[in-house]
Design a protein around this motif. Structure first.
Motif: not given
Length: 249
Positions: A60-64
């Motif tokens: 899983v990848v998230s940006c922020g």
């Protein structure tokens, strides 16, 4: 097969959002945040594919902001194997997110990318399509059913006239619709296990991506208040108002 699932941290869908007094955006101070519901469905689908033996690893990848780690931990509690956070305080727009994800895809080389068709905060419905274009991959948007076999993903999607079934060669990008599945309940033991799973933190600079916003929000305003309804004495009065006041007949 390796699957990447991008996830976004948004205001919880049960929260009634409020516009800031200066109309610069939505007030998220002390507001409950959670994983975007469409992305949660994407995580569930990826985990199911791994449980079927189709996939070997789900990332899983998230940006922020650093607080996105909480969302990634939730995804790992659902069943993802590890997580990547591209940490930045810059307000990210769909194109910037797509470029960051493209850089992560180049590093990880997944065979499948599944993400929500849109985020419930901005409803842009752009990131998946932009990512497919940047990565040079086939795409299947608004998936309500997914089958993967022999290097091909067969996707059923809803269209205006009913359902359409298409096949895309892997690697590919799939965006998840609400009817794809129902995410599982996250148990406490899995939440505890997720705390020990690998979570890597990267910076946009490490990925060689410029994330400066290209769009500027001029003003955010709430929708106009709905007018109160009225009661009429009989059908004749209703018809009269529809004809002379509403002018719909």
């Amino acid at each position: 097969m390796k699957i990447i699932v991008p996830v976004k941290r948004v205001v919880d869908y049960n929260v009634k959002v409020r516009v800031k007094s200066d109309q610069s955006g939505v007030d998220i101070a002390n507001v409950k945040m959670s994983m975007n519901p469409f992305d949660e469905i994407a995580v569930e689908e990826a985990v199911r594919l791994r449980e079927k033996g189709v996939a070997t690893e789900v990332i899983v990848v998230s940006c922020g902001l650093p607080s996105c780690q909480e969302t990634l931990r939730t995804a790992m509690a659902i069943g993802a194997d590890r997580a990547i956070l591209v940490e930045t305080s810059v307000e990210l727009q769909p194109l910037a997110v797509a470029k960051l994800l493209k850089a992560v895809v180049d590093r990880e080389e997944p065979q499948l990318i599944i993400l929500g068709k849109q985020a419930i905060d901005d409803d842009a419905n752009q990131t998946g399509q932009m990512l497919a274009a940047l990565a040079g991959m086939g795409q299947a948007a608004f998936a309500s059913a997914v089958e993967v076999a022999d290097g091909t993903a067969t996707v059923t999607r809803e269209i205006d006239g009913g359902f359409e079934t298409i096949a895309v060669k892997l690697p590919a990008v799939i965006t998840a619709d609400l009817r794809l599945n129902e995410p599982r309940y996250v148990t406490l033991p899995n939440i505890m296990k997720a705390k020990k799973k690998q979570l890597d933190v990267l910076k946009p600079e490490e990925l060689g991506v410029e994330v400066t916003p290209r769009l500027k929000t001029l003003k955010v305003t709430p929708p106009p208040a709905r007018k109160a309804g009225i009661k009429v004495a009989d059908v004749a009065a209703l018809v009269e108002k529809l004809r002379n006041e509403a002018k719909v007949i």
